[in-house]
Design a protein around this motif. Structure first.
Motif, short mmCIF file in Angstrom:
data_model
loop_
_atom_site.label_atom_id
_atom_site.label_comp_id
_atom_site.label_asym_id
_atom_site.label_seq_id
_atom_site.Cartn_x
_atom_site.Cartn_y
_atom_site.Cartn_z
N ALA A 1 0.83 -1.20 0.00
CA ALA A 1 0.00 0.00 0.00
C ALA A 1 0.87 1.25 0.00
N ILE A 2 1.96 1.22 0.75
CA ILE A 2 2.87 2.37 0.78
C ILE A 2 3.55 2.52 -0.57
N ALA A 3 3.94 1.39 -1.18
CA ALA A 3 4.57 1.44 -2.50
C ALA A 3 3.63 2.06 -3.53
N ALA A 4 2.34 1.75 -3.43
CA ALA A 4 1.38 2.29 -4.38
C ALA A 4 1.27 3.81 -4.26
N LEU A 5 1.45 4.33 -3.05
CA LEU A 5 1.39 5.77 -2.85
C LEU A 5 2.67 6.47 -3.32
N CYS A 6 3.77 5.72 -3.32
CA CYS A 6 5.07 6.29 -3.71
C CYS A 6 5.38 5.89 -5.16
N SER A 7 4.62 6.44 -6.07
CA SER A 7 4.77 6.08 -7.49
C SER A 7 5.75 6.97 -8.22
N GLY A 8 6.06 8.15 -7.66
CA GLY A 8 6.91 9.10 -8.33
C GLY A 8 6.19 9.90 -9.39
N GLU A 9 4.92 9.64 -9.58
CA GLU A 9 4.15 10.35 -10.60
C GLU A 9 3.49 11.59 -10.01
N GLY A 10 3.45 12.65 -10.81
CA GLY A 10 2.84 13.88 -10.34
C GLY A 10 3.54 14.39 -9.10
N HIS A 11 2.78 14.57 -8.03
CA HIS A 11 3.36 15.07 -6.77
C HIS A 11 3.57 13.96 -5.75
N ALA A 12 3.58 12.73 -6.17
CA ALA A 12 3.80 11.59 -5.27
C ALA A 12 5.28 11.46 -4.90
N PRO A 13 5.60 10.89 -3.74
CA PRO A 13 7.00 10.64 -3.40
C PRO A 13 7.65 9.69 -4.41
N ALA A 14 8.97 9.74 -4.46
CA ALA A 14 9.72 8.86 -5.36
C ALA A 14 9.45 7.40 -5.02
N PRO A 15 9.55 6.51 -6.02
CA PRO A 15 9.30 5.08 -5.77
C PRO A 15 10.22 4.53 -4.69
N LEU A 16 9.73 3.50 -4.01
CA LEU A 16 10.51 2.86 -2.95
C LEU A 16 11.73 2.17 -3.54
N SER A 17 12.84 2.26 -2.81
CA SER A 17 14.02 1.48 -3.18
C SER A 17 13.82 0.04 -2.72
N GLU A 18 14.68 -0.84 -3.18
CA GLU A 18 14.58 -2.24 -2.75
C GLU A 18 14.79 -2.36 -1.25
N GLU A 19 15.71 -1.56 -0.71
CA GLU A 19 15.95 -1.62 0.74
C GLU A 19 14.72 -1.14 1.50
N GLU A 20 14.07 -0.08 1.03
CA GLU A 20 12.87 0.41 1.69
C GLU A 20 11.76 -0.64 1.65
N ARG A 21 11.61 -1.29 0.50
CA ARG A 21 10.60 -2.35 0.41
C ARG A 21 10.91 -3.48 1.40
N GLU A 22 12.16 -3.84 1.49
CA GLU A 22 12.56 -4.92 2.38
C GLU A 22 12.29 -4.55 3.84
N ARG A 23 12.65 -3.35 4.19
CA ARG A 23 12.46 -2.94 5.59
C ARG A 23 10.97 -2.82 5.94
N LEU A 24 10.19 -2.26 5.06
CA LEU A 24 8.76 -2.15 5.33
C LEU A 24 8.11 -3.52 5.44
#
Length: 430
Positions: free
Chosen positions: A87-110
């Motif tokens: 769900a967090i990854a879906a919000l961090c798409s990097g599109e428009g005003h969204a945060p940059a996509p998750l890195s692999e390390e961020e995905r792993e930690r989450l």
């Protein structure tokens, strides 16, 4: 604005807070002024995200392995909002005003990081330098107390019995679905909205006409434990904005006299419209005037002197989560000195047989039981009223169960009483 854009804005505000030591509310306000396109609902959603991130800053940073604004926000989405990694990854798409996509390390930690190996101050989300003091105050429950302080607080109101009853106030606010507070006989509790914020009271006739006043249930109980009676002479020695002054005026049914004093006259400014709105007519505001002694005529005359002492505010972190990270050891030392000075001066105004009530919204033993022990050691003419007796005098005998295990007085905490954190000690002059 989209939910993803709200997250980007929250990260931006967290970056501002990490760069400058300032109240979060000020940074949020400034962001709104410089981003006029954001509507009120957008600003509320962004504020909710910022405050949730601050509530969970330590645990969120631990989960993500770093304490950058982005890491804290991402970790808080999991720890405070309960969002899964996808769900967090879906919000961090990097599109428009969204945060940059998750890195692999961020995905792993989450997905896999835990707090199992974290120290108590991280799991409880309180500053490391306070870990020893929290352990002293709460023992093995320090982490749980910290977690309760990191939760959202409800909006509590006090029915103003000069104009209304709790039942009448609940009828007036029925559209907001209030519930009676479990401990205060005057309290109403309003549920928080999705952003964690309560309704806009300024638009409510019940507030505008003085039927209710915002006041946490713990603060209501502190005022009730003063057991003010109609006809008494009362000095509110640190009146500030007047929250407890108003509560005492209600208890006294506008009979007797309350003297509202504060050594910083600026803090008294809000009290005047509040007194008028509440219909409190037995209050004299004694603002400082140069070097004049504004309380000389009250020496040894007061039935009750209330010291609502300046403190670290550790008990109010649910409402001010940024304050716990801005608090520094030097601030604690300064508050302790102020408290000692107040406890040295206030007894002058208590008549024989009168009461001195010391209140803080702190959970630290240094500011509470230790201050009372030192005061009583130096003032043999005063004795602490046992918690059971103080609760009975307030006609709230059930409060006796909050008697402090660390010394004299009563302790309220979010974990134990469901209120903000408060300490109250009633003392009587012989």
């Amino acid at each position: 604005m989209t939910p993803a854009a709200h997250i980007s804005a929250a990260i931006e505000i967290l970056a501002e807070l990490s760069a400058r030591r300032r109240p979060a509310a000020d940074a949020i306000k400034d962001w709104g002024l410089s981003h006029r396109f954001a509507g009120s609902k957008d600003r509320a959603a962004i504020a909710g995200l910022v405050f949730d991130a601050l509530r969970k800053r330590a645990s969120a940073a631990h989960v993500m392995g770093e304490e950058t604004p982005r890491a804290v926000m991402l970790g808080a989405l999991r720890e405070a909002r309960g969002l899964a990694g996808e769900a967090i990854a879906a919000l961090c798409s990097g599109e428009g005003h969204a945060p940059a996509p998750l890195s692999e390390e961020e995905r792993e930690r989450l997905a896999n990081a835990t707090l199992a190996d974290a120290p108590a101050h991280v799991r409880g989300d309180y500053p490391e330098w306070l870990a020893e003091r929290f352990a002293e105050a709460f023992g093995d429950a320090a982490e749980e107390e910290g977690r309760a302080l990191a939760a959202r607080a409800p909006l509590d109101l006090r029915a103003n019995i000069l104009k209304s009853s709790r039942e009448d106030a609940m009828r007036r606010l029925a559209h907001l679905h209030p519930e009676p507070t479990p401990l205060s006989p005057l309290g109403l509790r309003l549920p928080a909205g999705p952003s964690g914020r309560g309704p806009a009271l300024a638009a409510e006739p019940a507030f505008v006409k003085g039927h209710v006043e915002p006041q946490d249930e713990g603060s209501q109980l502190a005022a009730l434990l003063c057991a003010a009676e109609p006809g008494e002479q009362v000095l509110d020695y640190c009146a500030g904005g007047g929250g407890k002054t108003l509560a005492l005026a209600g208890q006294m049914h506008n009979r007797g006299q309350i003297y509202a004093f504060d050594d910083d006259g600026r803090r008294l400014t809000p009290i005047y419209p509040r007194l008028e709105r509440a219909g409190a007519r037995n209050v004299q505001v004694r603002a400082p005037r140069g070097g004049a002694d504004m309380l000389a005529d009250l020496e040894a005359r007061c039935d009750l002197v209330l010291i609502d002492a300046p403190c670290t505010g550790t008990g109010t972190w649910r409402r001010h989560p940024d304050a716990k990270w801005r608090l520094a050891p030097g601030a604690l030392a300064a508050r302790l000195e102020e408290q000692r000075e107040l406890l040295a001066k206030a007894p002058l105004y208590v008549r024989p047989g009168g009461r001195l009530v010391y209140v803080t919204c702190s959970l630290l033993r240094d500011e509470n039981e230790a201050q009372i022990a030192a005061f009583l050691a130096e003032h043999s003419g005063f004795a602490a009223v046992p918690a059971e007796e103080a609760a009975a005098a307030a006609q709230l005998p059930e409060l006796a169960r909050f008697a402090s295990s660390l010394g004299l007085g009563l302790r309220l905490t979010p974990r134990v009483s469901g209120t903000d954190g408060f300490f109250v000690c009633v003392m009587r002059r012989g």
